[in-house]
Design a protein around this motif. Structure first.
Motif, PDB file in Angstrom:
ATOM      1  N   LYS A 117       0.838  -1.210   0.000  1.00 19.47           N
ATOM      2  CA  LYS A 117       0.000   0.000   0.000  1.00 19.47           C
ATOM      3  C   LYS A 117       0.870   1.255   0.000  1.00 19.47           C
ATOM      4  CE  LYS A 117      -4.233  -1.799   2.076  1.00 19.47           C
ATOM      5  NZ  LYS A 117      -5.052  -1.889   3.318  1.00 19.47           N
ATOM      6  N   ILE A 118       1.940   1.228   0.774  1.00 15.54           N
ATOM      7  CA  ILE A 118       2.841   2.383   0.811  1.00 15.54           C
ATOM      8  C   ILE A 118       3.510   2.568  -0.553  1.00 15.54           C
ATOM      9  CG2 ILE A 118       4.990   3.259   1.817  1.00 15.54           C
ATOM     10  CD1 ILE A 118       4.093   1.924   4.452  1.00 15.54           C
ATOM     11  N   MET A 119       3.960   1.475  -1.142  1.00 15.27           N
ATOM     12  CA  MET A 119       4.595   1.572  -2.464  1.00 15.27           C
ATOM     13  C   MET A 119       3.622   2.141  -3.489  1.00 15.27           C
ATOM     14  SD  MET A 119       7.726   0.864  -2.283  1.00 15.27           S
ATOM     15  CE  MET A 119       7.615   1.605  -0.655  1.00 15.27           C
ATOM     16  N   ARG A 120       2.376   1.686  -3.457  1.00 13.70           N
ATOM     17  CA  ARG A 120       1.374   2.196  -4.408  1.00 13.70           C
ATOM     18  C   ARG A 120       1.204   3.707  -4.249  1.00 13.70           C
ATOM     19  NH1 ARG A 120      -2.072  -1.315  -7.087  1.00 13.70           N
ATOM     20  NH2 ARG A 120      -3.782   0.198  -7.005  1.00 13.70           N
ATOM     21  N   GLN A 121       1.220   4.170  -2.998  1.00 15.23           N
ATOM     22  CA  GLN A 121       1.048   5.610  -2.798  1.00 15.23           C
ATOM     23  C   GLN A 121       2.295   6.386  -3.198  1.00 15.23           C
ATOM     24  OE1 GLN A 121      -0.673   5.514   1.231  1.00 15.23           O
ATOM     25  NE2 GLN A 121      -2.584   6.163   0.275  1.00 15.23           N
ATOM     26  N   GLN A 122       3.465   5.814  -2.988  1.00 17.27           N
ATOM     27  CA  GLN A 122       4.689   6.501  -3.423  1.00 17.27           C
ATOM     28  C   GLN A 122       4.794   6.498  -4.944  1.00 17.27           C
ATOM     29  OE1 GLN A 122       8.153   5.083  -1.318  1.00 17.27           O
ATOM     30  NE2 GLN A 122       7.440   5.928   0.635  1.00 17.27           N
ATOM     31  N   ASN A 123       4.380   5.401  -5.575  1.00 15.89           N
ATOM     32  CA  ASN A 123       4.335   5.391  -7.042  1.00 15.89           C
ATOM     33  C   ASN A 123       3.407   6.491  -7.556  1.00 15.89           C
ATOM     34  OD1 ASN A 123       6.048   3.193  -7.319  1.00 15.89           O
ATOM     35  ND2 ASN A 123       4.436   1.709  -7.798  1.00 15.89           N
ATOM     36  N   ALA A 124       2.262   6.645  -6.898  1.00 19.74           N
ATOM     37  CA  ALA A 124       1.243   7.591  -7.368  1.00 19.74           C
ATOM     38  C   ALA A 124       1.796   9.014  -7.430  1.00 19.74           C
ATOM     39  CB  ALA A 124       0.011   7.544  -6.474  1.00 19.74           C
ATOM     40  N   VAL A 125       2.696   9.352  -6.507  1.00 19.92           N
ATOM     41  CA  VAL A 125       3.234  10.719  -6.481  1.00 19.92           C
ATOM     42  C   VAL A 125       4.650  10.805  -7.043  1.00 19.92           C
ATOM     43  CG1 VAL A 125       1.755  11.408  -4.573  1.00 19.92           C
ATOM     44  CG2 VAL A 125       4.011  10.453  -4.078  1.00 19.92           C
ATOM     45  N   TYR A 126       5.060   9.764  -7.769  1.00 20.37           N
ATOM     46  CA  TYR A 126       6.385   9.751  -8.418  1.00 20.37           C
ATOM     47  C   TYR A 126       7.527   9.901  -7.420  1.00 20.37           C
ATOM     48  CZ  TYR A 126       3.669  10.473 -12.719  1.00 20.37           C
ATOM     49  OH  TYR A 126       2.787  10.354 -13.745  1.00 20.37           O
ATOM     50  N   GLN A 127       7.312   9.402  -6.201  1.00 24.98           N
ATOM     51  CA  GLN A 127       8.382   9.424  -5.203  1.00 24.98           C
ATOM     52  C   GLN A 127       9.237   8.161  -5.372  1.00 24.98           C
ATOM     53  OE1 GLN A 127       6.707   9.808  -1.271  1.00 24.98           O
ATOM     54  NE2 GLN A 127       8.607   9.273  -0.239  1.00 24.98           N
ATOM     55  N   THR A 128       8.594   7.112  -5.816  1.00 20.19           N
ATOM     56  CA  THR A 128       9.244   5.821  -6.019  1.00 20.19           C
ATOM     57  C   THR A 128       8.672   5.234  -7.299  1.00 20.19           C
ATOM     58  OG1 THR A 128       9.444   5.456  -3.630  1.00 20.19           O
ATOM     59  CG2 THR A 128       9.503   3.491  -4.992  1.00 20.19           C
ATOM     60  N   LEU A 129       9.427   4.389  -7.941  1.00 21.88           N
ATOM     61  CA  LEU A 129       8.884   3.551  -9.010  1.00 21.88           C
ATOM     62  C   LEU A 129       9.153   2.125  -8.570  1.00 21.88           C
ATOM     63  CD1 LEU A 129       7.770   3.107 -11.934  1.00 21.88           C
ATOM     64  CD2 LEU A 129      10.142   3.121 -12.711  1.00 21.88           C
ATOM     65  N   ALA A 130       8.162   1.535  -7.870  1.00 20.75           N
ATOM     66  CA  ALA A 130       8.330   0.194  -7.308  1.00 20.75           C
ATOM     67  C   ALA A 130       7.573  -0.803  -8.170  1.00 20.75           C
ATOM     68  CB  ALA A 130       7.801   0.156  -5.872  1.00 20.75           C
ATOM     69  N   LEU A 131       8.236  -1.878  -8.557  1.00 17.49           N
ATOM     70  CA  LEU A 131       7.641  -2.842  -9.481  1.00 17.49           C
ATOM     71  C   LEU A 131       7.807  -4.258  -8.947  1.00 17.49           C
ATOM     72  CD1 LEU A 131       9.210  -1.303 -12.689  1.00 17.49           C
ATOM     73  CD2 LEU A 131       6.858  -1.007 -11.875  1.00 17.49           C
ATOM     74  N   VAL A 132       6.802  -5.075  -9.195  1.00 15.08           N
ATOM     75  CA  VAL A 132       6.919  -6.494  -8.893  1.00 15.08           C
ATOM     76  C   VAL A 132       7.430  -7.200 -10.148  1.00 15.08           C
ATOM     77  CG1 VAL A 132       5.610  -8.588  -8.334  1.00 15.08           C
ATOM     78  CG2 VAL A 132       5.155  -6.445  -7.106  1.00 15.08           C
ATOM     79  N   VAL A 133       8.369  -8.124  -9.944  1.00 10.25           N
ATOM     80  CA  VAL A 133       8.898  -8.922 -11.049  1.00 10.25           C
ATOM     81  C   VAL A 133       8.102 -10.228 -11.108  1.00 10.25           C
ATOM     82  CG1 VAL A 133      10.940 -10.086 -11.986  1.00 10.25           C
ATOM     83  CG2 VAL A 133      11.198  -7.973 -10.618  1.00 10.25           C
ATOM     84  N   LEU A 134       7.377 -10.410 -12.213  1.00 12.22           N
ATOM     85  CA  LEU A 134       6.641 -11.670 -12.404  1.00 12.22           C
ATOM     86  C   LEU A 134       7.411 -12.547 -13.384  1.00 12.22           C
ATOM     87  CD1 LEU A 134       2.893 -10.588 -12.915  1.00 12.22           C
ATOM     88  CD2 LEU A 134       4.048 -11.251 -10.801  1.00 12.22           C
ATOM     89  N   VAL A 135       7.650 -13.781 -13.012  1.00  7.29           N
ATOM     90  CA  VAL A 135       8.315 -14.735 -13.909  1.00  7.29           C
ATOM     91  C   VAL A 135       7.312 -15.827 -14.236  1.00  7.29           C
ATOM     92  CG1 VAL A 135      10.231 -16.346 -14.176  1.00  7.29           C
ATOM     93  CG2 VAL A 135      10.565 -14.202 -12.903  1.00  7.29           C
ATOM     94  N   ASP A 136       6.960 -15.926 -15.512  1.00  8.15           N
ATOM     95  CA  ASP A 136       5.884 -16.833 -15.935  1.00  8.15           C
ATOM     96  C   ASP A 136       4.668 -16.675 -15.033  1.00  8.15           C
ATOM     97  OD1 ASP A 136       7.379 -17.699 -18.036  1.00  8.15           O
ATOM     98  OD2 ASP A 136       7.861 -19.659 -17.197  1.00  8.15           O
ATOM     99  N   GLY A 137       4.376 -15.420 -14.710  1.00 11.38           N
ATOM    100  CA  GLY A 137       3.163 -15.108 -13.946  1.00 11.38           C
ATOM    101  C   GLY A 137       3.304 -15.216 -12.441  1.00 11.38           C
ATOM    102  N   GLN A 138       4.437 -15.721 -11.958  1.00 10.35           N
ATOM    103  CA  GLN A 138       4.649 -15.840 -10.517  1.00 10.35           C
ATOM    104  C   GLN A 138       5.461 -14.665  -9.988  1.00 10.35           C
ATOM    105  OE1 GLN A 138       3.310 -18.551  -8.806  1.00 10.35           O
ATOM    106  NE2 GLN A 138       2.399 -18.792 -10.847  1.00 10.35           N
ATOM    107  N   ALA A 139       5.063 -14.125  -8.833  1.00 12.70           N
ATOM    108  CA  ALA A 139       5.845 -13.065  -8.195  1.00 12.70           C
ATOM    109  C   ALA A 139       7.202 -13.632  -7.798  1.00 12.70           C
ATOM    110  CB  ALA A 139       5.121 -12.520  -6.971  1.00 12.70           C
ATOM    111  N   ALA A 140       8.281 -12.993  -8.271  1.00  9.63           N
ATOM    112  CA  ALA A 140       9.628 -13.536  -8.050  1.00  9.63           C
ATOM    113  C   ALA A 140      10.534 -12.573  -7.296  1.00  9.63           C
ATOM    114  CB  ALA A 140      10.251 -13.875  -9.411  1.00  9.63           C
ATOM    115  N   GLY A 141      10.110 -11.332  -7.162  1.00  7.89           N
ATOM    116  CA  GLY A 141      10.944 -10.342  -6.478  1.00  7.89           C
ATOM    117  C   GLY A 141      10.458  -8.949  -6.799  1.00  7.89           C
ATOM    118  N   MET A 142      11.271  -7.969  -6.458  1.00  8.50           N
ATOM    119  CA  MET A 142      10.894  -6.577  -6.748  1.00  8.50           C
ATOM    120  C   MET A 142      12.109  -5.797  -7.239  1.00  8.50           C
ATOM    121  SD  MET A 142       8.135  -5.490  -3.793  1.00  8.50           S
ATOM    122  CE  MET A 142       7.569  -4.063  -4.740  1.00  8.50           C
TER     123      MET A 142
END
Lengths: 180, 180, 180, 180, 180, 180
Positions: C59-84
């Motif tokens: 939730k915090i990452m989503r809010q920081q992304n919204a205001v361009y404070q952070t660009l936080a991304l989830v890495v999906l590998v073949d659809g599975q969350a694998a890291g960030m």
């Protein structure tokens, strides 16, 4: 005590008053006594666990009243807290709001709520300056729908799966009254 | 650029993307160009006076997206901002929301918005997990109602005097789609 | 799902997507599984005790992304969350930010993160308009430094006692990449 | 007046004191008088347009001091406000901070600031309990770098394009002092 | 350490200093040691249950000091925290405030607090620019009233039932000093 | 309209009601008409420049009423807004508050305010549960002091330089009433 409407019904004196924190105990007692019946169609009754919950609710209502977001009133019958009636979701932009109400079992069946809602409609139109009032009642809640019909609300639609409570989607009847 | 849906319509590539502040200028240009037509049924178009207003609007949408209060998307046609589509008033409790949309005049009449709304419905049901989507269209807004009907929304009711804009109360058609 | 980059590595489909609350469980599972290895150089892994902690972080990452404070991304590998992978501490004034990343053990050694960071650098320079990216790696964290070197970051300095974790001051290697 | 350090330099009494709102006028006068020189490497000097700006700045410093986010001090020379010295970006977690300072032209060249910074380092290590202090100076700012070198800060790196001001990226020299 | 006043009393060095979080333990120890005596007329002493309560109190005082709402000072005697003295309820509009103080038992009877209050009065008039200082003492609190009288405060009135603590209404003597 | 007290004075019907935003215009007209007389002892009357100022004031009063910080009431005489009466600075801890009031010139001299204050005292003691009420009147404000004396408030003290307005310190008479 701030009174905004007063009338007689069935030899009882009914007053609509601003909610006060000191009414919390008697309102909470009503909810506890009637919890099962109330909660069937008013899921909040399930969540009202302690007097403090009622105190918190009253404080929120007082603040929403202060900013004309809600017009929440306690119904006093011969001086005893008997239930509540309100206009919530007030939109000053669209000049509309939504009627809500509940009454303790012991006070039902004597026209108290029908007259209280009538008084609130008058306040909403004449004092708040609203143009339209909605009223939503669970399709299975016969007594609630009866009030809407007795007061000549127009039935607008049966809204399928409009709300979810007790884990199930429920249909709601939408009634409207326009101040013409 | 964050893309959540991509499809072809009439030889055009349509993408639904997260609103970005740098799209403000091109969205604002669209509003300026079509202001009179847009504002007839979308009163906000009248209030969007400067690019900064559009920037502020995009920032609010980004924050509402972040907390799942809204799913607001920019419609890109061959890479150009062409309009917006959204689910607003999302209630996670009642698992519902309300569809909204607008498209620049130059892009209308080719099925772009119908397909964009179809894509958003799919996102709302499959990814947000909603159960029901409402769609409100001004009764006189034939193109908007046509989209609802083309997508097989159910017409629920004509809501009299539902909203007030340009100083007049306006009737709205309420459509619903339930994810069954 | 909002995708901002997609590529193939070693026959695997990798997507960089906006963090969603519903990814919390699978990200948390990864952290639990690799906690000991992760926490050696990423002390937050020690504090991530429950799924709710991961939900709150997202939730915090989503809010920081919204205001361009952070660009936080989830890495999906073949659809599975694998890291960030992320750019944090973004300064629009100085047009810079700092790269961070972590990947589940099971996904390491195949070039996934090197390519994910390459994609994020491109996003940071081309879409966010940044001019410089820093990357800090614990001096003893060979795999993390290898990524910086493989991507041609410039080694700027060894920063003595730059951070404190697990009760000890740790030296960090500072790498920089300038968009020239 | 809250004094945290007092010493003699070149027959002048120097005090480091808590910023007070009533010092705004004399600090502002200094900035106005030296604006051109100050602003070359301290872009905030360009933005300090009125006494009220200085008042606002002092209020912010007082609040950051209160929560140990900054240790901002006014340098009084024989009772006159002559400049400021501070530790900002304090991290209690990593036990570090960053030294900043400026001095009116009329007071330069007598060792006042070198001694003031020495006093602040002592306060930061002994009273705030910090372990490391950074000092960043524009590569072209010879007098500022001279202070760092005179006080035996270690030169860590030349940071390319570290900050942007007056529309250009500028290189900064990074110095560090560790409390060993 | 920020010192705003320093003087000798009875061969002891007394300093009035800005409250610091690291003084919490020694101030708390004083309160614990003298709790019963302190709490008779200072009900807050009853509520100060843990060192963390003292830390929180110091943080609040620091923030109120920062905005000139309060001037709260720790009294150090030969370097040991011995009590506090303050001007609270500062009104910059009416140029007034109210003096408060407490001193550990072990330090009483030597004129320390009388001199500390004298110093604070001087600070309040000369540095804060106040015009009038009130001092309220429980009518039964002889030592506190003695300080007011020794410093030539004017006795204005006995205020009946002015405050309520330990479940009873208490009379307070109101003293005033005007800066003429 | 929320009425908390109603009585007859001199053949006039007086009601004490909750302040409503729609009363702003008539209250503002009163202030404009009597500004010079009012402002002599009530400096806020000088600052009430536009109807919007009155609207803002009413909104603040409504919010303070909601949280029992103030009990602010509009005095209606035969349905016309004639002034205000309030209990402000309510302390639930010390069970006390302070009475304030003003009345338009045209309504003065008929006992309206004396009776309104009497009604408010009763509300404060019986409904808010307060134990003590203060009343402060400028020493030169004969009519205001007359109300305090007519209602049998006890004169406690003449407070020298208690407040500052119109650039001068003013003496205030302090009256108290205890609910015994």
């Amino acid at each position: 005590m701030f009174v905004c409407s007063e009338f007689m019904v069935d030899n009882l004196t009914v007053k609509l008053v601003l909610p006060e924190v000191k009414q919390a105990q008697s309102l909470f007692n009503l909810v506890v006594h009637d919890r099962k019946k109330l909660a069937r169609f008013l899921p909040w009754a399930q969540e009202m666990k302690t007097v403090q919950d009622e105190v918190d609710f009253i404080k929120i209502m007082r603040q929403q009243n202060a900013v004309y977001q809600t017009l929440a009133l306690v119904v006093l019958v011969d001086g005893q807290a008997a239930g509540m009636v309100d206009v919530h979701n007030i939109s000053l932009k669209n000049e509309c709001g939504e009627i809500g109400y509940w009454l303790g079992q012991a006070y039902q069946g004597r026209g108290i709520m029908t007259n209280a809602v009538r008084a609130v409609i008058k306040l909403a139109f004449d004092e708040l300056g609203l143009h339209r009032l909605n009223l939503l009642a669970d399709h299975r809640n016969q007594p609630s729908r009866a009030i809407a019909e007795r007061l000549n609300f127009t039935h607008v639609a049966l809204l399928r799966d409009e709300v979810k409570y007790h884990g199930k989607f429920c249909d709601m009847d939408l009634y409207t009254m326009i101040n013409e």
